[in-house]
Scaffold this motif. Sequence first.
Motif, PDB file in Angstrom:
ATOM      1  N   HIS A   1     -12.484  75.072  31.030  1.00  0.00           N
ATOM      2  CA  HIS A   1     -11.954  74.912  32.379  1.00  0.00           C
ATOM      3  C   HIS A   1     -12.435  73.589  32.957  1.00  0.00           C
ATOM      4  CE1 HIS A   1     -11.085  75.727  36.626  1.00  0.00           C
ATOM      5  NE2 HIS A   1     -10.278  76.673  36.196  1.00  0.00           N
ATOM      6  N   PRO A   2     -11.633  72.925  33.804  1.00  0.00           N
ATOM      7  CA  PRO A   2     -12.085  71.676  34.419  1.00  0.00           C
ATOM      8  C   PRO A   2     -13.392  71.815  35.202  1.00  0.00           C
ATOM      9  CG  PRO A   2      -9.737  71.956  34.765  1.00  0.00           C
ATOM     10  CD  PRO A   2     -10.229  73.236  34.155  1.00  0.00           C
ATOM     11  N   GLU A   3     -13.633  73.013  35.786  1.00  0.00           N
ATOM     12  CA  GLU A   3     -14.856  73.239  36.551  1.00  0.00           C
ATOM     13  C   GLU A   3     -16.051  73.584  35.661  1.00  0.00           C
ATOM     14  OE1 GLU A   3     -15.557  73.060  39.761  1.00  0.00           O
ATOM     15  OE2 GLU A   3     -13.594  72.909  40.735  1.00  0.00           O
ATOM     16  N   ALA A   4     -15.834  73.715  34.360  1.00  0.00           N
ATOM     17  CA  ALA A   4     -16.916  74.126  33.458  1.00  0.00           C
ATOM     18  C   ALA A   4     -18.100  73.177  33.559  1.00  0.00           C
ATOM     19  CB  ALA A   4     -16.410  74.184  32.022  1.00  0.00           C
ATOM     20  N   HIS A   5     -19.286  73.732  33.462  1.00  0.00           N
ATOM     21  CA  HIS A   5     -20.504  72.937  33.533  1.00  0.00           C
ATOM     22  C   HIS A   5     -20.519  71.852  32.456  1.00  0.00           C
ATOM     23  CE1 HIS A   5     -24.428  72.723  35.528  1.00  0.00           C
ATOM     24  NE2 HIS A   5     -24.940  72.364  34.366  1.00  0.00           N
ATOM     25  N   ILE A   6     -20.013  72.179  31.264  1.00  0.00           N
ATOM     26  CA  ILE A   6     -20.010  71.192  30.185  1.00  0.00           C
ATOM     27  C   ILE A   6     -19.083  70.024  30.497  1.00  0.00           C
ATOM     28  CG2 ILE A   6     -20.695  72.793  28.358  1.00  0.00           C
ATOM     29  CD1 ILE A   6     -17.738  73.013  27.569  1.00  0.00           C
ATOM     30  N   ASN A   7     -18.115  70.244  31.391  1.00  0.00           N
ATOM     31  CA  ASN A   7     -17.180  69.184  31.758  1.00  0.00           C
ATOM     32  C   ASN A   7     -17.634  68.427  33.000  1.00  0.00           C
ATOM     33  OD1 ASN A   7     -14.572  67.801  31.372  1.00  0.00           O
ATOM     34  ND2 ASN A   7     -13.966  68.796  33.279  1.00  0.00           N
ATOM     35  N   GLU A   8     -18.189  69.145  33.974  1.00  0.00           N
ATOM     36  CA  GLU A   8     -18.515  68.549  35.264  1.00  0.00           C
ATOM     37  C   GLU A   8     -19.966  68.083  35.385  1.00  0.00           C
ATOM     38  OE1 GLU A   8     -16.950  67.989  38.475  1.00  0.00           O
ATOM     39  OE2 GLU A   8     -15.255  67.870  37.104  1.00  0.00           O
ATOM     40  N   ASP A   9     -20.879  68.729  34.663  1.00  0.00           N
ATOM     41  CA  ASP A   9     -22.298  68.527  34.964  1.00  0.00           C
ATOM     42  C   ASP A   9     -23.183  68.158  33.771  1.00  0.00           C
ATOM     43  OD1 ASP A   9     -22.541  69.444  37.931  1.00  0.00           O
ATOM     44  OD2 ASP A   9     -21.325  70.983  36.971  1.00  0.00           O
ATOM     45  N   GLU A  10     -22.617  68.022  32.586  1.00  0.00           N
ATOM     46  CA  GLU A  10     -23.436  67.680  31.427  1.00  0.00           C
ATOM     47  C   GLU A  10     -23.294  66.212  31.040  1.00  0.00           C
ATOM     48  OE1 GLU A  10     -25.373  69.956  31.007  1.00  0.00           O
ATOM     49  OE2 GLU A  10     -24.607  71.852  30.247  1.00  0.00           O
ATOM     50  N   SER A  11     -22.801  65.386  31.973  1.00  0.00           N
ATOM     51  CA  SER A  11     -22.589  63.970  31.678  1.00  0.00           C
ATOM     52  C   SER A  11     -21.759  63.856  30.397  1.00  0.00           C
ATOM     53  CB  SER A  11     -23.932  63.249  31.564  1.00  0.00           C
ATOM     54  OG  SER A  11     -23.770  61.867  31.321  1.00  0.00           O
ATOM     55  N   THR A  12     -22.186  63.027  29.460  1.00  0.00           N
ATOM     56  CA  THR A  12     -21.495  62.926  28.168  1.00  0.00           C
ATOM     57  C   THR A  12     -22.262  63.672  27.086  1.00  0.00           C
ATOM     58  OG1 THR A  12     -22.627  60.818  27.749  1.00  0.00           O
ATOM     59  CG2 THR A  12     -20.430  60.717  28.738  1.00  0.00           C
ATOM     60  N   GLY A  13     -23.022  64.683  27.513  1.00  0.00           N
ATOM     61  CA  GLY A  13     -23.883  65.412  26.587  1.00  0.00           C
ATOM     62  C   GLY A  13     -23.150  66.062  25.436  1.00  0.00           C
ATOM     63  N   VAL A  14     -21.991  66.666  25.715  1.00  0.00           N
ATOM     64  CA  VAL A  14     -21.250  67.340  24.637  1.00  0.00           C
ATOM     65  C   VAL A  14     -20.817  66.336  23.583  1.00  0.00           C
ATOM     66  CG1 VAL A  14     -19.177  68.653  24.070  1.00  0.00           C
ATOM     67  CG2 VAL A  14     -20.501  69.238  26.114  1.00  0.00           C
ATOM     68  N   ALA A  15     -20.257  65.210  24.006  1.00  0.00           N
ATOM     69  CA  ALA A  15     -19.839  64.177  23.046  1.00  0.00           C
ATOM     70  C   ALA A  15     -21.034  63.639  22.273  1.00  0.00           C
ATOM     71  CB  ALA A  15     -19.123  63.045  23.777  1.00  0.00           C
ATOM     72  N   PHE A  16     -22.166  63.466  22.965  1.00  0.00           N
ATOM     73  CA  PHE A  16     -23.367  62.938  22.318  1.00  0.00           C
ATOM     74  C   PHE A  16     -23.877  63.888  21.244  1.00  0.00           C
ATOM     75  CE2 PHE A  16     -28.028  62.730  22.151  1.00  0.00           C
ATOM     76  CZ  PHE A  16     -28.215  61.406  21.759  1.00  0.00           C
ATOM     77  N   PHE A  17     -24.034  65.160  21.590  1.00  0.00           N
ATOM     78  CA  PHE A  17     -24.603  66.129  20.651  1.00  0.00           C
ATOM     79  C   PHE A  17     -23.647  66.453  19.506  1.00  0.00           C
ATOM     80  CE2 PHE A  17     -27.711  66.713  23.924  1.00  0.00           C
ATOM     81  CZ  PHE A  17     -28.827  67.277  23.314  1.00  0.00           C
ATOM     82  N   THR A  18     -22.350  66.468  19.791  1.00  0.00           N
ATOM     83  CA  THR A  18     -21.382  66.819  18.741  1.00  0.00           C
ATOM     84  C   THR A  18     -20.975  65.625  17.896  1.00  0.00           C
ATOM     85  OG1 THR A  18     -19.500  66.461  20.228  1.00  0.00           O
ATOM     86  CG2 THR A  18     -20.419  68.705  20.129  1.00  0.00           C
ATOM     87  N   GLY A  19     -21.349  64.442  18.328  1.00  0.00           N
ATOM     88  CA  GLY A  19     -20.962  63.236  17.603  1.00  0.00           C
ATOM     89  C   GLY A  19     -19.570  62.746  17.956  1.00  0.00           C
ATOM     90  N   GLY A  20     -19.014  63.261  19.068  1.00  0.00           N
ATOM     91  CA  GLY A  20     -17.726  62.740  19.503  1.00  0.00           C
ATOM     92  C   GLY A  20     -16.664  63.756  19.839  1.00  0.00           C
ATOM     93  N   ALA A  21     -16.952  65.044  19.750  1.00  0.00           N
ATOM     94  CA  ALA A  21     -15.940  66.063  20.060  1.00  0.00           C
ATOM     95  C   ALA A  21     -15.415  65.887  21.479  1.00  0.00           C
ATOM     96  CB  ALA A  21     -16.518  67.460  19.884  1.00  0.00           C
ATOM     97  N   LYS A  22     -14.150  66.211  21.678  1.00  0.00           N
ATOM     98  CA  LYS A  22     -13.474  65.974  22.949  1.00  0.00           C
ATOM     99  C   LYS A  22     -13.314  67.262  23.740  1.00  0.00           C
ATOM    100  CE  LYS A  22      -9.141  64.088  24.834  1.00  0.00           C
ATOM    101  NZ  LYS A  22      -7.843  63.464  24.492  1.00  0.00           N
TER     102      LYS A  22
END
Length: 341
Positions: free
Chosen positions: A80-101
């Motif tokens: 969801h656009p409001e998801a914490h991973i989208n709104e509040d984790e900066s670029t953490g998901v991309a960093f930890f996953t190596g680039g996942a969108k």
Amino acid sequence: MNFASDNVSPQCPEILDALNAEASGNAPAYGSDATSAQLDTAFSKLFDTDVAVVPVATGTAANCISLSALVSPFGGIVCHPEAHINEDESTGVAFFTGGAKLMPLDGPAAKLEAKSLDAFLASRVDRGVHSVAPECVAITQATELGTVYTAREVQTIGEICKKRDLRLFMDGARFANALAHLGCHPGDITWKAGVDAISFGATKNGAMAVDAIVLFDTSLRSKVEQARKRSGHLYSKHRYLASQLLAYIRGDVWLNNARHANGAAKTLCDMLVSHGATLAHNADANELFVKLAPELAQQLRDAGALFYPWPSLGEDIYRFVTAWNTEIAQIGLLNDRIAHK
């Protein structure tokens, strides 16, 4: 009267006692101690299935490390656009996953709807290396807007993921509050519904600093532990994370804390509504999103209440969050102060 966040709350007594009990003598490091060895068994009993538990100190680490084990660097995560991973984790998901969108999909009150999710997935055109293929769906329980997925809603999303060979991840920073609202077994809204992994929150609900990665697909343990080490989130004194988690779930401390927080939110909600506030949407857990007249908002501030504006939901919408230690008497005092203005 701090309703800004449940992160401002202190450690609950049970957690503090557990840390004090652990603070004597030496023990093996990096999770080889006797306390840490109890985690898998304790959480397997809690969820009524075999799980692997990997503790970390922050919710960001729990979310991002989990996702790094569920998706490839070139995969997509529907959220969801409001998801914490989208709104509040900066670029953490991309960093930890190596680039996942991240692939945001809207839905009412921060919840993904199964029908819309299925249609979105069906509409994706495979353009080979030129496009991103969804590999995981991430939902938040309770959501960032304080709503809760029912067991049936999670199960339906899980069925879609299974049909399309996608992983299902649950951000459970406020999982205890969701479960306290639903009154069901924790397995009913996780592994039985198709969830592969959950970030099991504790920090917002009485712990000092720990969230647990709980893997229902236990084959992911090695991958998650490697990612935890590589990212600098393996504690040497691992037992202090483990002791918090064991104390948290022992004797239903986690649920009792969440029930109190939810009850405080209900009391606060009733008080605010009695003074003319209106709910932006249903309040299921310990977060309220309400529309306040400017005069009422100022009266609450003058009376000592701390809370945040939430402009993404509209003008004059504010968020109030209660916690395990919110004093019901303070809500009564707040009511008295603004009633006599």
